[in-house]
Every structure is written in structure tokens, then in C-alpha cells.
Scaffold this active site. Structure first.
Site, PDB file in Angstrom:
ATOM      1  N   LYS A  95       0.915  -1.311   0.064  1.00 48.57           N
ATOM      2  CA  LYS A  95      -0.049   0.025  -0.156  1.00 48.57           C
ATOM      3  C   LYS A  95       0.858   1.232  -0.184  1.00 48.57           C
ATOM      4  CE  LYS A  95      -3.614   2.181   2.775  1.00 48.57           C
ATOM      5  NZ  LYS A  95      -4.237   2.209   4.189  1.00 48.57           N
ATOM      6  N   LEU A  96       2.125   1.118   0.218  1.00 48.85           N
ATOM      7  CA  LEU A  96       3.052   2.234   0.662  1.00 48.85           C
ATOM      8  C   LEU A  96       2.732   3.167   1.538  1.00 48.85           C
ATOM      9  CD1 LEU A  96       4.275   3.115  -3.110  1.00 48.85           C
ATOM     10  CD2 LEU A  96       5.339   1.496  -1.370  1.00 48.85           C
TER      11      LEU A  96
ATOM     12  N   LEU B 179       3.933 -10.366   4.560  1.00 42.78           N
ATOM     13  CA  LEU B 179       4.464  -9.683   5.388  1.00 42.78           C
ATOM     14  C   LEU B 179       3.770  -8.391   5.780  1.00 42.78           C
ATOM     15  CD1 LEU B 179       7.254 -10.657   3.447  1.00 42.78           C
ATOM     16  CD2 LEU B 179       8.091 -10.016   5.636  1.00 42.78           C
TER      17      LEU B 179
ATOM     18  N   THR C 293       5.562 -12.542  14.699  1.00 47.47           N
ATOM     19  CA  THR C 293       6.807 -12.065  15.595  1.00 47.47           C
ATOM     20  C   THR C 293       6.477 -12.750  16.717  1.00 47.47           C
ATOM     21  OG1 THR C 293       7.007 -10.115  16.967  1.00 47.47           O
ATOM     22  CG2 THR C 293       4.664 -10.424  16.074  1.00 47.47           C
ATOM     23  N   ASP C 294       7.734 -12.638  17.402  1.00 47.20           N
ATOM     24  CA  ASP C 294       7.723 -13.342  19.056  1.00 47.20           C
ATOM     25  C   ASP C 294       6.895 -12.795  19.853  1.00 47.20           C
ATOM     26  OD1 ASP C 294       9.419 -11.234  19.173  1.00 47.20           O
ATOM     27  OD2 ASP C 294      11.271 -12.311  20.117  1.00 47.20           O
ATOM     28  N   GLU C 295       6.654 -11.403  19.435  1.00 50.16           N
ATOM     29  CA  GLU C 295       5.897 -10.757  20.482  1.00 50.16           C
ATOM     30  C   GLU C 295       4.309 -11.271  20.928  1.00 50.16           C
ATOM     31  OE1 GLU C 295       6.139  -6.314  19.927  1.00 50.16           O
ATOM     32  OE2 GLU C 295       8.060  -6.593  19.073  1.00 50.16           O
TER      33      GLU C 295
ATOM     34  N   TYR D  14      -0.374  -4.170  19.039  1.00 54.64           N
ATOM     35  CA  TYR D  14       0.354  -4.719  17.887  1.00 54.64           C
ATOM     36  C   TYR D  14       0.424  -6.274  17.991  1.00 54.64           C
ATOM     37  CZ  TYR D  14       4.486  -6.611  15.358  1.00 54.64           C
ATOM     38  OH  TYR D  14       5.382  -7.184  14.625  1.00 54.64           O
TER      39      TYR D  14
ATOM     40  N   LYS E  39      -1.299  -9.154  15.745  1.00 54.74           N
ATOM     41  CA  LYS E  39      -0.357 -10.333  15.167  1.00 54.74           C
ATOM     42  C   LYS E  39      -0.785 -11.752  15.649  1.00 54.74           C
ATOM     43  CE  LYS E  39       2.797  -9.978  12.712  1.00 54.74           C
ATOM     44  NZ  LYS E  39       2.559  -9.982  11.136  1.00 54.74           N
TER      45      LYS E  39
ATOM     46  N   ARG F 275      15.788  -7.607  24.619  1.00 49.40           N
ATOM     47  CA  ARG F 275      15.190  -7.850  23.188  1.00 49.40           C
ATOM     48  C   ARG F 275      16.389  -9.217  22.828  1.00 49.40           C
ATOM     49  NH1 ARG F 275      11.412  -6.474  25.407  1.00 49.40           N
ATOM     50  NH2 ARG F 275       9.903  -4.806  24.525  1.00 49.40           N
TER      51      ARG F 275
ATOM     52  N   HIS G 108       5.067  -2.323  28.582  1.00 46.15           N
ATOM     53  CA  HIS G 108       6.318  -2.792  28.117  1.00 46.15           C
ATOM     54  C   HIS G 108       6.710  -3.935  28.444  1.00 46.15           C
ATOM     55  CE1 HIS G 108      10.333  -0.536  27.237  1.00 46.15           C
ATOM     56  NE2 HIS G 108      10.327  -1.995  26.232  1.00 46.15           N
TER      57      HIS G 108
HETATM   58  P1  NAD Z   1       7.592  -2.543   8.141  1.00 45.98           P
HETATM   59  O1  NAD Z   1       6.587  -1.483   8.873  1.00 45.98           O
HETATM   60  O2  NAD Z   1       8.876  -1.999   7.741  1.00 45.98           O
HETATM   61  O3  NAD Z   1       6.813  -2.932   6.539  1.00 45.98           O
HETATM   62  C1  NAD Z   1       5.486  -2.892   6.419  1.00 45.98           C
HETATM   63  C2  NAD Z   1       5.193  -2.941   4.786  1.00 45.98           C
HETATM   64  O4  NAD Z   1       3.555  -3.201   4.824  1.00 45.98           O
HETATM   65  C3  NAD Z   1       5.052  -1.467   4.498  1.00 45.98           C
HETATM   66  O5  NAD Z   1       5.804  -1.546   3.309  1.00 45.98           O
HETATM   67  C4  NAD Z   1       3.783  -1.053   4.261  1.00 45.98           C
HETATM   68  O6  NAD Z   1       3.553   0.012   3.215  1.00 45.98           O
HETATM   69  C5  NAD Z   1       3.163  -2.262   4.165  1.00 45.98           C
HETATM   70  N1  NAD Z   1       1.455  -2.316   4.513  1.00 45.98           N
HETATM   71  C6  NAD Z   1       1.012  -1.568   5.542  1.00 45.98           C
HETATM   72  N2  NAD Z   1      -0.297  -1.638   5.511  1.00 45.98           N
HETATM   73  C7  NAD Z   1      -0.615  -2.258   4.246  1.00 45.98           C
HETATM   74  C8  NAD Z   1      -1.636  -2.872   3.666  1.00 45.98           C
HETATM   75  N3  NAD Z   1      -2.772  -2.481   4.281  1.00 45.98           N
HETATM   76  N4  NAD Z   1      -1.896  -3.198   2.528  1.00 45.98           N
HETATM   77  C9  NAD Z   1      -0.649  -3.503   1.870  1.00 45.98           C
HETATM   78  N5  NAD Z   1       0.608  -3.146   2.347  1.00 45.98           N
HETATM   79  C10 NAD Z   1       0.609  -2.657   3.559  1.00 45.98           C
HETATM   80  O7  NAD Z   1       7.471  -3.801   8.721  1.00 45.98           O
HETATM   81  P2  NAD Z   1       8.858  -4.799   9.094  1.00 45.98           P
HETATM   82  O8  NAD Z   1       9.465  -4.433  10.285  1.00 45.98           O
HETATM   83  O9  NAD Z   1       9.441  -5.027   7.667  1.00 45.98           O
HETATM   84  O10 NAD Z   1       7.876  -6.164   9.293  1.00 45.98           O
HETATM   85  C11 NAD Z   1       7.113  -7.028   8.310  1.00 45.98           C
HETATM   86  C12 NAD Z   1       6.547  -8.207   8.927  1.00 45.98           C
HETATM   87  O11 NAD Z   1       7.533  -8.869   9.789  1.00 45.98           O
HETATM   88  C13 NAD Z   1       5.415  -7.642   9.819  1.00 45.98           C
HETATM   89  O12 NAD Z   1       4.260  -8.627   9.473  1.00 45.98           O
HETATM   90  C14 NAD Z   1       5.836  -7.742  11.401  1.00 45.98           C
HETATM   91  O13 NAD Z   1       4.783  -8.218  11.942  1.00 45.98           O
HETATM   92  C15 NAD Z   1       6.817  -9.066  10.846  1.00 45.98           C
HETATM   93  N6  NAD Z   1       7.972  -9.090  11.996  1.00 45.98           N
HETATM   94  C16 NAD Z   1       8.746  -7.788  12.087  1.00 45.98           C
HETATM   95  C17 NAD Z   1       9.724  -7.871  12.855  1.00 45.98           C
HETATM   96  C18 NAD Z   1      10.745  -6.558  13.229  1.00 45.98           C
HETATM   97  O14 NAD Z   1      11.769  -6.484  13.867  1.00 45.98           O
HETATM   98  N7  NAD Z   1      10.619  -5.472  12.223  1.00 45.98           N
HETATM   99  C19 NAD Z   1      10.178  -8.892  13.799  1.00 45.98           C
HETATM  100  C20 NAD Z   1       9.316 -10.064  13.563  1.00 45.98           C
HETATM  101  C21 NAD Z   1       8.433 -10.020  12.643  1.00 45.98           C
HETATM  102  P1  TYD Z   2      11.536  -1.589  19.182  1.00 48.28           P
HETATM  103  O1  TYD Z   2      12.468  -1.148  18.233  1.00 48.28           O
HETATM  104  O2  TYD Z   2      10.302  -0.457  19.158  1.00 48.28           O
HETATM  105  O3  TYD Z   2      10.968  -2.737  19.140  1.00 48.28           O
HETATM  106  P2  TYD Z   2       9.832  -3.691  19.826  1.00 48.28           P
HETATM  107  O4  TYD Z   2       9.125  -2.899  20.702  1.00 48.28           O
HETATM  108  O5  TYD Z   2       9.077  -4.344  18.980  1.00 48.28           O
HETATM  109  O6  TYD Z   2      10.603  -4.596  20.835  1.00 48.28           O
HETATM  110  O7  TYD Z   2      11.965  -1.346  20.650  1.00 48.28           O
HETATM  111  C1  TYD Z   2      13.101  -2.127  21.098  1.00 48.28           C
HETATM  112  C2  TYD Z   2      13.370  -1.885  22.591  1.00 48.28           C
HETATM  113  O8  TYD Z   2      13.886  -0.566  22.631  1.00 48.28           O
HETATM  114  C3  TYD Z   2      12.069  -2.023  23.361  1.00 48.28           C
HETATM  115  O9  TYD Z   2      12.360  -2.439  24.751  1.00 48.28           O
HETATM  116  C4  TYD Z   2      11.511  -0.456  23.460  1.00 48.28           C
HETATM  117  C5  TYD Z   2      12.837   0.240  23.494  1.00 48.28           C
HETATM  118  N1  TYD Z   2      12.802   1.633  22.914  1.00 48.28           N
HETATM  119  C6  TYD Z   2      13.619   2.715  23.476  1.00 48.28           C
HETATM  120  O10 TYD Z   2      13.902   2.461  24.717  1.00 48.28           O
HETATM  121  N2  TYD Z   2      13.529   3.840  22.983  1.00 48.28           N
HETATM  122  C7  TYD Z   2      12.940   4.110  21.802  1.00 48.28           C
HETATM  123  O11 TYD Z   2      12.857   5.397  21.478  1.00 48.28           O
HETATM  124  C8  TYD Z   2      12.389   3.100  20.926  1.00 48.28           C
HETATM  125  C9  TYD Z   2      11.750   3.246  19.714  1.00 48.28           C
HETATM  126  C10 TYD Z   2      12.493   1.728  21.684  1.00 48.28           C
END
Ligand code: NAD
Ligand code: TYD
Length: 348
Positions: A35-36, A82, A131-133, A156, A160, A220, A290
Site C-alpha cells: 500500500k506504500l 509480511l 513475531t515473537d511478541e 500490535y 499479530k 530483546r 512494556h
Molecule cells: P514495516 O513496517 O517496515 O513494513 C510493512 C510494510 O507493509 C510497508 O511496506 C507497508 O507499506 C506495508 N503495508 C502496511 N499496511 C498495508 C496494507 N494495508 N496493504 C498493503 N501493504 C501494507 O514492517 P517490517 O518491520 O518489515 O515487518 C514485516 C513483517 O514482519 C510484519 O508482519 C511484522 O509483524 C513482522 N515482523 C517484524 C519484525 C521486526 O523486527 N521488524 C520482527 C518479527 C516479525
Molecule cells: P522497538 O525497536 O520499538 O521494537 P519492539 O518494541 O518491537 O521490541 O523497541 C526495542 C526496544 O527498545 C523496546 O524495549 C523499546 C525500546 N525503545 C526505547 O527504549 N526507546 C525508543 O525510542 C524506542 C523506539 C524503543
């Protein structure tokens, strides 16, 4: 010829998965549906955008009519899903957006997949990236395994978790072949600077404060994004139907310790005096709900699919910092516009 729909391919992890599949599997047709939103960025994919086996489609996974027509037209044999709203802090301010995209959007995709294939499901696959969350928070000890009960705490992670349940439910009810992977925190190139590591790299470069939530003792498990993309490739090709795979870095850090390592590497790379970046650390109001600690037991994927991380944390972090230092234009484009409003509201 496989036709694979990858959703969210313009985002952080999705762009690395797209690049890997497009370059490695020239006989697959890869469709990137995104969707960007603020997190989606086609600049992440400039190096592969003109490849013959790659097609970008702009669209919303929540738009049922659009998604149904897209599946009818292309008859994707597999989906790697994703697309999601992915930032915990944003889920606290706008939980409904997370329910909509992460739960409803996943269901719309599952429905479309079910409708085009009906009982003709051999060699089809719905791969849900999660996600592990979803497992909630650990205390000081223990690890998340694939059997850990779901116990999400943020909007979030609840959204998920719900999407994971729907994928399983569609597998049981309609026999849709699926795999799910639950991964720990990723870091690497192209991550939007709302997440801890890119936010702090950008702030260090600009001599801005580093806002550590609470006492900084939250923990984490960090994984380099390319290692996640490699794991996704393996699970997609070799994962067992209806199985879940936990993916993690065997790499736990307390936030404050991680930030200090980051500051040290940044001082060296920016040729600053040792200790200079650390002075930017400030402790700020904690995030509500948190989670104290996440830690993945990745022994299943390690043993069954022979996967383990390819880089150490220090190597991955160094590569990540170098990427941000050489891609300042990427960052300046990303922080234009809405980012300032978000930042000021979040860290006022
Ligand atoms: P991100 O936020 O960087 O990217 C998400 C993408 O999805 C974006 O390009 C956005 O434009 C697109 N998107 C959002 N809503 C949409 C919609 N309605 N239709 C089409 N596209 C849409 O996310 P990320 O960090 O790359 O995570 C990708 C996936 O991996 C997610 O499902 C997330 O839950 C999972 N994940 C992320 C992490 C992490 O550390 N980032 C860890 C484990 C799992
Ligand atoms: P984040 O990168 O948001 O990932 P997640 O919440 O999915 O684990 O945060 C990683 C950890 O860092 C989390 O314990 C929250 C903390 N955090 C800060 O302390 N300051 C910040 O500004 C952000 C964005 C996260």
C-alpha cells in the site's frame, strides 16, 4: 513457474525478502503488493525494480474487492505475507489501525486464496510472517518455544496473535496449506527510523538525544535482517505444512547495553572522542505495557532446517551503521513530512 505474492515488500523485512527471491529464483514470478504507507518505500528496491521476474502492485490488503480480483487475475500459487502495521508505539496511539490491517487484511488474503483454489490445494502455500511478541513477556529466565502459549500485551502483538490464529483456523477448516514463523527483533539496512536501532543511529549522527524508555533494562533478542530473509526462504521451501518455526538471533541484549555498544561503534566510525555519543542518552517515560524480555529458542529451525545466523551482532551492527552512513539521502527522504510530526508527538 511459480507465481508468488509477497505482501509488504516495500517495507523493511519485505524488501530484503523480495531482493533475495527475485535474484535467486529467476524462474519464479514475484509480485510485490504494498500500500506504500509511511513504512513502505520503493527506494528500498531500486536495484531490482527492472528485473523481468518482478512486478510491483500498489494496493491495500484490506480492500476485499481489489484483492479478490487480483487473485482471480494472477492465480498466485503461494503467498508470503509480511504486510502489517509493525510498530508497538504506534499501536498504542492507534490500535484500530492495527486490528484493521493485521487481522482483517490477513483474513481478506486468506479468503481470496481459499476462493481461487477451493479444494485444488496441492503445491499451494500461505506463509504468514509473524513475531515473537505474540508470546508476551518473559521474566529474567526462559525462552519462547513453538509451544509457548500466546499471551500478547500490546495492540500490535494482539493483532499479530489474532492473525496467526486465523491462519491456523483457515488451515484446519479449509485445508489451506500454511506455515508460520515467529521472529525476534530485526535490525539492518532500510529499517524505518521509528524502531530502536535506526532511530538511535540517526539521532547520534545528528547529535540528538537518545530516548531510552524506563530504566533501559528491557531485553530483546536481535537478528540481522538478511538472516531473517534466509530463514524465510528456508521455511518457504522446506517448512512442513501446518508447522510454526521460531526464528531468533541467539543474541539477547538489555536495551541500555545495546545502546552503549552502538554508541561506541558510532564514535569510532564518526571519528568522535570515545564516550561522546553516550552523553546523548536520556531516560524517558516508559512505554505502557512494556514487555520486559523476549528470547527465542530457535532450536527447531536450527535442527530441522539447518538454519543459524550468519553474522555476529557486532558484525551485523557494523554493516547496519555503514549502510546508514552511506545512505544519508535515503534517510533524509524518509524523515521528510509526517516523520517530524510523529517524532515530536512520541518524544514531546
Ligand atoms: P514495516 O513496517 O517496515 O513494513 C510493512 C510494510 O507493509 C510497508 O511496506 C507497508 O507499506 C506495508 N503495508 C502496511 N499496511 C498495508 C496494507 N494495508 N496493504 C498493503 N501493504 C501494507 O514492517 P517490517 O518491520 O518489515 O515487518 C514485516 C513483517 O514482519 C510484519 O508482519 C511484522 O509483524 C513482522 N515482523 C517484524 C519484525 C521486526 O523486527 N521488524 C520482527 C518479527 C516479525
Ligand atoms: P522497538 O525497536 O520499538 O521494537 P519492539 O518494541 O518491537 O521490541 O523497541 C526495542 C526496544 O527498545 C523496546 O524495549 C523499546 C525500546 N525503545 C526505547 O527504549 N526507546 C525508543 O525510542 C524506542 C523506539 C524503543
Amino acid at each position: 513457474m511459480r507465481k508468488i505474492l509477497i505482501t509488504g515488500g516495500a517495507g523493511f523485512i519485505g524488501s530484503h525478502v523480495i531482493r533475495r527471491f527475485v535474484n535467486k529464483y529467476e524462474n519464479y514470478q514475484i509480485y510485490n503488493l504494498d500500500k506504500l504507507t509511511y513504512a513502505g518505500n520503493l527506494e528500498n528496491l531500486v536495484d531490482i525494480e527492472s528485473k523481468k521476474n518482478y512486478t510491483f502492485i500498489k494496493g491495500d490488503i484490506c480492500n476485499e474487492y481489489f484483492i479478490n480480483e487480483l487473485f482471480k487475475k494472477h492465480k498466485f500459487d503461494s503467498v508470503i505475507h509480511l504486510a502489517a502495521e509493525s510498530h508497538v508505539d504506534r499501536s498504542i496511539t492507534d490500535p484500530l489501525a492495527f486490528a484493521k490491517t493485521n487481522i482483517l487484511g490477513t483474513m481478506v488474503l486468506l479468503n481470496a486464496f481459499k476462493e481461487i483454489w477451493k479444494s485444488n490445494l496441492e503445491d499451494k502455500l500461505f506463509y504468514h510472517v509473524s513475531t515473537d511478541e505474540v508470546y508476551g513477556s518473559l521474566g529474567e529466565t526462559g525462552f519462547f518455544t513453538e509451544d509457548t502459549p500466546y499471551d500478547p500485551n500490546s495492540p500490535y502483538s494482539a493483532s499479530k496473535a489474532s492473525s496467526d490464529h486465523f491462519v491456523r483456523a483457515y488451515g484446519e477448516t479449509y485445508n489451506i496449506p500454511y506455515v508460520i514463523s515467529n521472529c525476534s527483533n530485526n535490525y539492518g539496512a532500510n529499517q524505518f527510523p521509528e524502531k530502536l536501532i535506526p532511530l538511535f543511529i540517526n539521532n547520534i549522527i545528528n547529535n540528538r538525544e537518545l530516548p531510552v524508555y524506563g530504566d533501559g533494562n528491557y531485553t530483546r533478542d536481535w537478528l540481522y535482517v538478511i538472516d531473517h530473509a534466509i530463514a524465510i526462504d528456508l521455511v518457504f521451501h522446506k517448512g512442513e505444512n501446518k508447522e510454526t518455526y521460531n526464528i531468533g538471533g541467539f543474541n539477547e541484549w538489555r536495551n541500555i547495553d545495546l545502546v552503549k555498544v552502538l554508541c561506541k561503534q558510532m564514535d569510532l566510525k564518526l571519528k568522535r572522542q570515545e564516550g561522546e555519543s553516550e552523553k546523548l542518552i536520556v531516560y524517558v517515560k516508559d512505554r505502557p505495557g512494556h514487555d520486559l524480555r523476549y528470547a527465542i529458542d530457535a532450536s527447531k529451525i536450527n535442527k530441522e532446517l539447518n538454519w543459524s545466523p550468519s553474522v555476529t551482532f557486532e558484525e551485523g551492527l557494523s554493516l547496519t551503521i555503514d549502510w546508514y552512513l552511506t545512505n544519508k539521502v535515503w534517510m533524509s527522504n524518509v524523515v521528510k513530512g509526517d516523520y517530524k510530526t510523529y517524532y515530536n508527538k512520541q518524544y514531546k
